[in-house]
Scaffold this motif. Structure first.
Motif, PDB file in Angstrom:
ATOM      1  N   ARG A   6      16.425  38.266 -14.320  1.00 27.79           N
ATOM      2  CA  ARG A   6      15.378  37.862 -15.272  1.00 27.79           C
ATOM      3  C   ARG A   6      15.583  38.623 -16.576  1.00 27.79           C
ATOM      4  O   ARG A   6      15.916  39.805 -16.571  1.00 27.79           O
ATOM      5  CB  ARG A   6      13.989  38.158 -14.689  1.00 27.79           C
ATOM      6  CG  ARG A   6      13.707  37.372 -13.414  1.00 27.79           C
ATOM      7  CD  ARG A   6      12.295  37.585 -12.943  1.00 27.79           C
ATOM      8  NE  ARG A   6      11.302  36.973 -13.818  1.00 27.79           N
ATOM      9  CZ  ARG A   6      10.967  35.690 -13.794  1.00 27.79           C
ATOM     10  NH1 ARG A   6      11.549  34.866 -12.944  1.00 27.79           N
ATOM     11  NH2 ARG A   6      10.055  35.218 -14.613  1.00 27.79           N
ATOM     12  N   LEU A   7      15.396  37.919 -17.683  1.00 28.65           N
ATOM     13  CA  LEU A   7      15.488  38.573 -18.992  1.00 28.65           C
ATOM     14  C   LEU A   7      14.106  39.084 -19.378  1.00 28.65           C
ATOM     15  O   LEU A   7      13.097  38.423 -19.132  1.00 28.65           O
ATOM     16  CB  LEU A   7      15.940  37.574 -20.059  1.00 28.65           C
ATOM     17  CG  LEU A   7      17.412  37.201 -20.095  1.00 28.65           C
ATOM     18  CD1 LEU A   7      17.666  36.250 -21.249  1.00 28.65           C
ATOM     19  CD2 LEU A   7      18.274  38.440 -20.249  1.00 28.65           C
ATOM     20  N   TYR A  44       7.036  31.037 -14.952  1.00 36.21           N
ATOM     21  CA  TYR A  44       7.289  30.556 -13.597  1.00 36.21           C
ATOM     22  C   TYR A  44       8.375  29.498 -13.511  1.00 36.21           C
ATOM     23  O   TYR A  44       8.787  29.159 -12.422  1.00 36.21           O
ATOM     24  CB  TYR A  44       6.030  30.071 -12.855  1.00 36.21           C
ATOM     25  CG  TYR A  44       4.819  29.698 -13.637  1.00 36.21           C
ATOM     26  CD1 TYR A  44       3.799  30.628 -13.803  1.00 36.21           C
ATOM     27  CD2 TYR A  44       4.675  28.433 -14.174  1.00 36.21           C
ATOM     28  CE1 TYR A  44       2.649  30.294 -14.507  1.00 36.21           C
ATOM     29  CE2 TYR A  44       3.531  28.102 -14.867  1.00 36.21           C
ATOM     30  CZ  TYR A  44       2.527  29.042 -15.033  1.00 36.21           C
ATOM     31  OH  TYR A  44       1.407  28.722 -15.717  1.00 36.21           O
ATOM     32  N   ASN A  45       8.853  28.991 -14.643  1.00 40.33           N
ATOM     33  CA  ASN A  45       9.914  27.984 -14.528  1.00 40.33           C
ATOM     34  C   ASN A  45      11.187  28.382 -15.285  1.00 40.33           C
ATOM     35  O   ASN A  45      12.017  27.554 -15.588  1.00 40.33           O
ATOM     36  CB  ASN A  45       9.401  26.624 -15.019  1.00 40.33           C
ATOM     37  CG  ASN A  45       8.953  26.693 -16.461  1.00 40.33           C
ATOM     38  OD1 ASN A  45       8.907  27.775 -17.050  1.00 40.33           O
ATOM     39  ND2 ASN A  45       8.640  25.557 -17.034  1.00 40.33           N
ATOM     40  N   PHE A  46      11.318  29.665 -15.639  1.00 38.41           N
ATOM     41  CA  PHE A  46      12.523  30.160 -16.310  1.00 38.41           C
ATOM     42  C   PHE A  46      12.588  31.670 -16.053  1.00 38.41           C
ATOM     43  O   PHE A  46      11.545  32.322 -16.041  1.00 38.41           O
ATOM     44  CB  PHE A  46      12.454  29.876 -17.822  1.00 38.41           C
ATOM     45  CG  PHE A  46      13.761  30.055 -18.540  1.00 38.41           C
ATOM     46  CD1 PHE A  46      14.712  29.051 -18.543  1.00 38.41           C
ATOM     47  CD2 PHE A  46      14.063  31.261 -19.181  1.00 38.41           C
ATOM     48  CE1 PHE A  46      15.940  29.222 -19.178  1.00 38.41           C
ATOM     49  CE2 PHE A  46      15.283  31.444 -19.817  1.00 38.41           C
ATOM     50  CZ  PHE A  46      16.225  30.411 -19.813  1.00 38.41           C
ATOM     51  N   PRO A  47      13.801  32.237 -15.868  1.00 48.15           N
ATOM     52  CA  PRO A  47      13.875  33.670 -15.544  1.00 48.15           C
ATOM     53  C   PRO A  47      13.603  34.568 -16.756  1.00 48.15           C
ATOM     54  O   PRO A  47      14.508  35.219 -17.299  1.00 48.15           O
ATOM     55  CB  PRO A  47      15.302  33.843 -15.013  1.00 48.15           C
ATOM     56  CG  PRO A  47      16.074  32.707 -15.566  1.00 48.15           C
ATOM     57  CD  PRO A  47      15.118  31.579 -15.801  1.00 48.15           C
ATOM     58  N   THR A  66      15.215  48.955 -22.865  1.00 51.60           N
ATOM     59  CA  THR A  66      13.921  48.864 -22.166  1.00 51.60           C
ATOM     60  C   THR A  66      13.575  47.386 -21.972  1.00 51.60           C
ATOM     61  O   THR A  66      13.073  46.976 -20.934  1.00 51.60           O
ATOM     62  CB  THR A  66      12.808  49.571 -22.988  1.00 51.60           C
ATOM     63  OG1 THR A  66      13.236  50.894 -23.240  1.00 51.60           O
ATOM     64  CG2 THR A  66      11.480  49.572 -22.271  1.00 51.60           C
ATOM     65  N   VAL A  67      13.826  46.586 -23.013  1.00 52.27           N
ATOM     66  CA  VAL A  67      13.762  45.119 -22.870  1.00 52.27           C
ATOM     67  C   VAL A  67      15.132  44.569 -23.294  1.00 52.27           C
ATOM     68  O   VAL A  67      15.892  45.252 -23.991  1.00 52.27           O
ATOM     69  CB  VAL A  67      12.621  44.485 -23.713  1.00 52.27           C
ATOM     70  CG1 VAL A  67      11.256  44.863 -23.170  1.00 52.27           C
ATOM     71  CG2 VAL A  67      12.742  44.854 -25.183  1.00 52.27           C
ATOM     72  N   ASP A  68      15.437  43.353 -22.850  1.00 51.29           N
ATOM     73  CA  ASP A  68      16.745  42.770 -23.153  1.00 51.29           C
ATOM     74  C   ASP A  68      16.751  42.054 -24.501  1.00 51.29           C
ATOM     75  O   ASP A  68      17.763  42.006 -25.192  1.00 51.29           O
ATOM     76  CB  ASP A  68      17.119  41.740 -22.080  1.00 51.29           C
ATOM     77  CG  ASP A  68      17.125  42.342 -20.696  1.00 51.29           C
ATOM     78  OD1 ASP A  68      17.815  43.355 -20.506  1.00 51.29           O
ATOM     79  OD2 ASP A  68      16.422  41.804 -19.807  1.00 51.29           O
ATOM     80  N   ALA A 194      27.019  40.254 -17.754  1.00 52.83           N
ATOM     81  CA  ALA A 194      27.507  38.874 -17.876  1.00 52.83           C
ATOM     82  C   ALA A 194      26.463  37.893 -17.335  1.00 52.83           C
ATOM     83  O   ALA A 194      26.270  36.809 -17.894  1.00 52.83           O
ATOM     84  CB  ALA A 194      28.812  38.732 -17.114  1.00 52.83           C
ATOM     85  N   GLU A 195      25.747  38.288 -16.271  1.00 57.24           N
ATOM     86  CA  GLU A 195      24.747  37.391 -15.663  1.00 57.24           C
ATOM     87  C   GLU A 195      23.576  37.197 -16.630  1.00 57.24           C
ATOM     88  O   GLU A 195      23.081  36.094 -16.814  1.00 57.24           O
ATOM     89  CB  GLU A 195      24.223  37.971 -14.334  1.00 57.24           C
ATOM     90  CG  GLU A 195      25.251  38.058 -13.208  1.00 57.24           C
ATOM     91  CD  GLU A 195      26.215  39.249 -13.359  1.00 57.24           C
ATOM     92  OE1 GLU A 195      25.955  40.153 -14.182  1.00 57.24           O
ATOM     93  OE2 GLU A 195      27.252  39.247 -12.660  1.00 57.24           O
ATOM     94  N   LYS A 196      23.152  38.293 -17.267  1.00 54.63           N
ATOM     95  CA  LYS A 196      22.047  38.179 -18.232  1.00 54.63           C
ATOM     96  C   LYS A 196      22.491  37.386 -19.464  1.00 54.63           C
ATOM     97  O   LYS A 196      21.721  36.640 -20.046  1.00 54.63           O
ATOM     98  CB  LYS A 196      21.538  39.572 -18.632  1.00 54.63           C
ATOM     99  CG  LYS A 196      20.684  40.212 -17.553  1.00 54.63           C
ATOM    100  CD  LYS A 196      19.924  41.410 -18.061  1.00 54.63           C
ATOM    101  CE  LYS A 196      18.941  41.884 -17.002  1.00 54.63           C
ATOM    102  NZ  LYS A 196      18.137  43.026 -17.449  1.00 54.63           N
TER     103      LYS A 196
END
Ligand code: AMP
Length: 288
Positions: A6-7, A44-47, A66-68, A194-196
């Protein structure tokens, strides 16, 4: 299979950017609940997890991971110069960071600021501006109500954000130099996994579709067959316009998209070419 990460997106809790930032996320089809007291929520419908923060803190939180992601004014990024990646200009909260002086004071150029006192919340940007002009001046850093500084005798000039210009006008000031133009931007931590990055690419794709759509209108019109070539020349479209026969012999219906900037010019040319029944609609998303 590995779970999609999740971002974490930091956005302004309350202020000039907050409503437009949330509107953009909603226009991207991302849904979440929000209670007034909680400063975080999860879509709830997106990470994507949202963190409602003070805008001044966002660049630093993005830089340290701390946040992406963050949505902030370009002016803050320029002032704090954090190690972040500017991913996308977002087209809202457009303003300029300008120098203003009392209305009745003559001003002939940056050299008139030499040895003067300037109030600002953006000392780094002002210092760079002065250095670029080879000028030295005294900077008074203040965090708010900057426009009052000359009236109370604190400084000779100010450097602050200007949107409509009415705050300057109301305080007897006149804008004399635009130091930088600014708008809201999406920023990202430079070392995302890479996943984020993949989730960011999906988010960015949605953002771009919404922003592109804002620059275009969908247009439908009717015209006689004899005007076909002239109408086609007026309608660039994404490829070529859709042309279908009308129920009435000798007439066609056209569908196309037109750039907002160009819009009235195109409509005038279409009318001159013989178009009638022109319908114009906003586009919600545009995937070119
Ligand atoms: P205006 O009277 O519309 O020119 O707005 C000027 C006041 O609003 C100043 O006090 C600015 O600091 C503030 N302001 C204008 N635009 C922005 C912006 N995009 N972000 C944050 N503050 C702004």
């Amino acid at each position: 299979m590995a779970e999609t990460p999740r971002l974490r997106l930091g956005l302004q809790k309350k202020g000039r950017l907050s409503e437009d930032s949330e509107d953009l996320i909603k226009a991207c089809g991302i849904r979440y609940g929000r209670s007034a007291l909680r400063l975080t929520t999860s879509a709830y419908n997106f990470p994507l997890d949202l963190f409602f923060l003070r805008d001044d803190d966002i660049p630093r939180y993005v830089a340290d991971g701390t946040v992406d992601l963050g949505i902030v004014g370009e002016n803050l990024v320029a002032e704090e110069d954090p190690e972040v990646e500017v991913v996308e200009p977002l087209g809202f909260s457009k303003c300029r960071l300008s120098i203003a002086v009392p209305r009745d004071r003559p001003y002939n150029g940056p050299q008139d600021l030499a040895n003067k006192r300037i109030a600002t919340s953006y000392p780094t940007i002002v210092r760079k501006f002065l250095a670029a002009h080879g000028i030295s001046a005294r900077i008074h850093e203040i965090s708010g109500s900057v426009e009052i500084a000359p009236t109370i005798g604190l400084t000779d000039a100010i450097c602050d954000l200007v949107s409509t210009g009415s705050t300057l006008l109301g305080n007897g000031l006149r804008e004399v130099e635009v130091v930088m133009k600014s708008q809201a931007v999406l920023i990202a931590h430079p070392n995302l996994s890479a996943e984020k990055r993949q989730v960011l690419a999906d988010f960015r794709f949605r953002v771009q579709s919404v922003l592109t759509a804002k620059n275009y209108k969908y247009i439908m019109l009717n015209a006689p067959d004899s005007a076909l070539e002239e109408i086609l020349a007026c309608l660039p479209g994404l490829k070529r316009p859709t042309v279908v026969p009308l129920g009435e012999t000798g007439w066609c219906s056209f569908q196309s998209v037109v750039e907002e900037n160009d819009f009235w010019g195109v409509v005038e040319r279409l009318r001159t070419a013989g178009a009638t029944g022109i319908l114009v609609m906003p586009i919600e998303k545009m995937i070119a």
